[in-house]
Design an enzyme around this catalytic site. Structure first.
Site, PDB file in Angstrom:
ATOM      1  N   GLU A  30      -3.081   0.196  -5.728  1.00 15.12           N
ATOM      2  CA  GLU A  30      -3.119  -1.220  -5.303  1.00 15.12           C
ATOM      3  C   GLU A  30      -1.706  -1.674  -4.899  1.00 15.12           C
ATOM      4  O   GLU A  30      -1.503  -2.320  -3.870  1.00 15.12           O
ATOM      5  CB  GLU A  30      -3.672  -2.081  -6.438  1.00 15.12           C
ATOM      6  CG  GLU A  30      -3.622  -3.568  -6.127  1.00 15.12           C
ATOM      7  CD  GLU A  30      -4.432  -4.426  -7.094  1.00 15.12           C
ATOM      8  OE1 GLU A  30      -5.138  -3.867  -7.958  1.00 15.12           O
ATOM      9  OE2 GLU A  30      -4.358  -5.661  -6.967  1.00 15.12           O
ATOM     10  N   ARG A  52      13.759 -16.080  25.386  1.00 12.84           N
ATOM     11  CA  ARG A  52      14.180 -17.454  25.134  1.00 12.84           C
ATOM     12  C   ARG A  52      15.661 -17.622  25.488  1.00 12.84           C
ATOM     13  O   ARG A  52      16.496 -16.830  25.042  1.00 12.84           O
ATOM     14  CB  ARG A  52      13.959 -17.792  23.653  1.00 12.84           C
ATOM     15  CG  ARG A  52      14.369 -19.192  23.264  1.00 12.84           C
ATOM     16  CD  ARG A  52      13.387 -20.215  23.782  1.00 12.84           C
ATOM     17  NE  ARG A  52      13.730 -21.561  23.345  1.00 12.84           N
ATOM     18  CZ  ARG A  52      13.071 -22.636  23.736  1.00 12.84           C
ATOM     19  NH1 ARG A  52      12.040 -22.519  24.563  1.00 12.84           N
ATOM     20  NH2 ARG A  52      13.425 -23.826  23.311  1.00 12.84           N
ATOM     21  N   PRO A  94      -8.258 -18.373 -15.221  1.00 13.86           N
ATOM     22  CA  PRO A  94      -7.393 -19.563 -15.172  1.00 13.86           C
ATOM     23  C   PRO A  94      -6.285 -19.503 -16.231  1.00 13.86           C
ATOM     24  O   PRO A  94      -5.169 -19.923 -15.985  1.00 13.86           O
ATOM     25  CB  PRO A  94      -8.357 -20.714 -15.456  1.00 13.86           C
ATOM     26  CG  PRO A  94      -9.693 -20.206 -15.027  1.00 13.86           C
ATOM     27  CD  PRO A  94      -9.684 -18.723 -15.283  1.00 13.86           C
ATOM     28  N   THR A 137      -8.199 -11.642 -12.980  1.00 13.12           N
ATOM     29  CA  THR A 137      -7.457 -12.868 -13.289  1.00 13.12           C
ATOM     30  C   THR A 137      -8.379 -14.019 -13.710  1.00 13.12           C
ATOM     31  O   THR A 137      -9.468 -14.187 -13.166  1.00 13.12           O
ATOM     32  CB  THR A 137      -6.637 -13.281 -12.045  1.00 13.12           C
ATOM     33  OG1 THR A 137      -5.874 -12.156 -11.624  1.00 13.12           O
ATOM     34  CG2 THR A 137      -5.712 -14.449 -12.351  1.00 13.12           C
ATOM     35  N   ASN A 184       6.223  -9.589  -8.918  1.00 11.62           N
ATOM     36  CA  ASN A 184       7.404  -8.730  -8.790  1.00 11.62           C
ATOM     37  C   ASN A 184       8.186  -8.658 -10.103  1.00 11.62           C
ATOM     38  O   ASN A 184       8.836  -7.646 -10.379  1.00 11.62           O
ATOM     39  CB  ASN A 184       8.272  -9.219  -7.626  1.00 11.62           C
ATOM     40  CG  ASN A 184       7.661  -8.801  -6.290  1.00 11.62           C
ATOM     41  OD1 ASN A 184       6.532  -8.286  -6.251  1.00 11.62           O
ATOM     42  ND2 ASN A 184       8.396  -8.996  -5.211  1.00 11.62           N
TER      43      ASN A 184
END
Ligand SMILES: Cc1cc2nc3c(=O)[nH]c(=O)nc-3n(C[C@H](O)[C@H](O)[C@H](O)COP(=O)(O)OP(=O)(O)OC[C@H]3O[C@@H](n4cnc5c(N)ncnc54)[C@H](O)[C@@H]3O)c2cc1C
Length: 381
Positions: A244, A270, A128, A126, A368
């Site tokens: 990955e 709780r 900028p 990646t 996604n």
């Protein structure tokens, strides 16, 4: 649901890694988050005990296990809410490039050190100006004698401060007409002149992860550091991105399961209006739905994992696993956080950090949306 993926050796390995995590990770997590990175020495300790690149063959200096041991490591890191110690990125995303595409010399030079923790690795794709559109990277590698000269900037690079070796994607042919065939991969050592680690980036979550900018300014890298043939970088990346994406899905499901387990325990303790909040029907229905999502996600990921370790090349399935489980994990963690009331907004609570950590899973390793672009292509749309 019983899981059928693992064998006895994986259970023994899990016990050993869980003990390592309790001893070497958990006591340091708050400090790691404050300092913005994991202790370098912990990488060496993990390597010394066979927890880095557990799948790497003994002939390369690895422990000689399998990828399911890496799965165990990723799941156990999620169990202790450790989002910054990027063992999975190192062992199962970066090092496989060297193991699959490296020459014998390159393997001899680097693999054993990757398994021992002498070398921490990163991958720099990646920039900028571009992330999703990988073919549009602007970093160049120009041949010069026996070297290439690298110029460009990378950003959002995991392990960016601690890395000793970075696999860098650069253009060896800048002609836009050859966008995909113009990319090559180079292994760049941290000490090379012209390679500078920029600032560690402040993020929403993953506080102990040293995600950084990297700069290459007339950085001379020997041609012997190029992985594979010139111009084959894009093809290598496309091939390895399946694992990955599967790694992200493994972390997403394990993370959601852990948050759910801790939330169930919290709602039983709780109390409100004279009873545990687990006794409200709203709590029960929401937690049932969360459990259903986790179980469906677990079943799918385990199935994809089984086929992946059997050697199948699963583009559609890894992409679906990545987008579905990361969306699911975000929904489950958000649902769970609500049951912690105000405590769910406090940083000292793991559920709060899990909520922030999970957000990036929908962004990195291919967003996604990009996963859906890939699946749409696979569907012939
Ligand atoms: C914490 C963190 C760690 C990271 N680690 C690494 C690392 O180690 N190495 C590395 O190289 N990178 C790393 N990344 C980068 C990450 O992979 C990219 O951020 C990601 O691929 C998206 O690229 P981008 O940020 O440039 O967004 P862009 O590509 O600019 O996308 C912006 C938006 O446009 C959408 N979009 C883009 N193209 C399309 C399309 N064709 N159809 C529909 N929607 C589209 C995207 O889905 C997104 O919503 C990391 C990022 C983060 C945040």
């Amino acid at each position: 649901m019983d899981r059928t993926l693992f064998h006895e050796e994986h259970d023994t390995f899990r016990k050993a890694f869980r003990a390592f995590a309790e001893r070497e990770i958990v006591p340091h997590q708050a400090r790691w988050r404050d300092q913005g990175q994991v202790d370098r020495d912990t990488w060496r300790k993990a390597g010394a005990q066979g927890f880095l690149c557990p799948w790497l063959g003994e002939q390369h200096g690895g422990p000689g296990g399998d990828f399911l041991m890496s799965v165990v490591v990723m799941e156990e890191l999620a169990r202790v809410y450790e989002s910054g110690f990027a063992m999975g990125l190192h062992s199962d995303i970066v090092v496989p490039y060297i193991e699959s595409f490296g020459s014998d010399d390159q393997k001899r030079k680097w693999l054993a050190g990757c398994a021992s923790g002498e070398f921490v690795t990163a991958i720099a794709m990646t920039e900028p100006g571009t992330g999703s559109d990988l073919a549009a990277i602007a970093t160049t590698a120009v041949a010069s004698g026996d070297d290439y000269v690298l110029n460009g900037q990378k950003t959002f690079i995991s392990n960016g401060q601690l890395c000793d070796l970075v696999v860098v994607a650069a253009k060896t042919d800048p002609d836009p007409a050859n966008a995909h065939k113009g990319i090559s991969l180079f292994v760049v050592e941290a000490a090379r002149a012209g390679f500078t680690k920029g600032k560690r980036l402040h993020k929403m979550g993953m506080a102990s992860q040293d995600t950084s900018e990297l700069y290459f300014e007339d950085c001379r890298v020997p041609a012997a550091n190029r992985l594979g043939a010139e111009g084959t970088g894009f093809m290598m990346l496309m091939q390895k991105l399946q694992q990955e994406r599967l790694c992200v899905a493994i972390g997403a499901v394990a993370g959601a399961e852990q948050v759910l387990a801790d939330t169930i325990a919290y709602t039983k303790e709780r109390r409100a209006f004279g009873k545990p909040i687990s006794k409200f029907q709203n709590t029960q229905f929401k937690l049932v739905e969360a459990l259903a999502k986790c179980e469906v996600g677990r079943a799918y990921v385990d199935k994809v994992l089984a086929e992946h370790v059997a050697g199948k090349y699963l583009v559609k399935e890894c992409s679906i696993a990545k987008f579905w489980t990361t969306d699911m994990a975000q929904e489950v963690i958000d649902t769970c956080l609500q049951f912690f009331g105000g405590y769910g907004y406090m940083l000292e609570y793991p559920v709060t950090r899990a909520f922030m950590d999970a957000r990036v899973q929908r962004i990195y390793a291919g967003t996604n949306e990009i996963m859906k672009v890939i699946v749409a292509k696979q569907m012939g749309l």
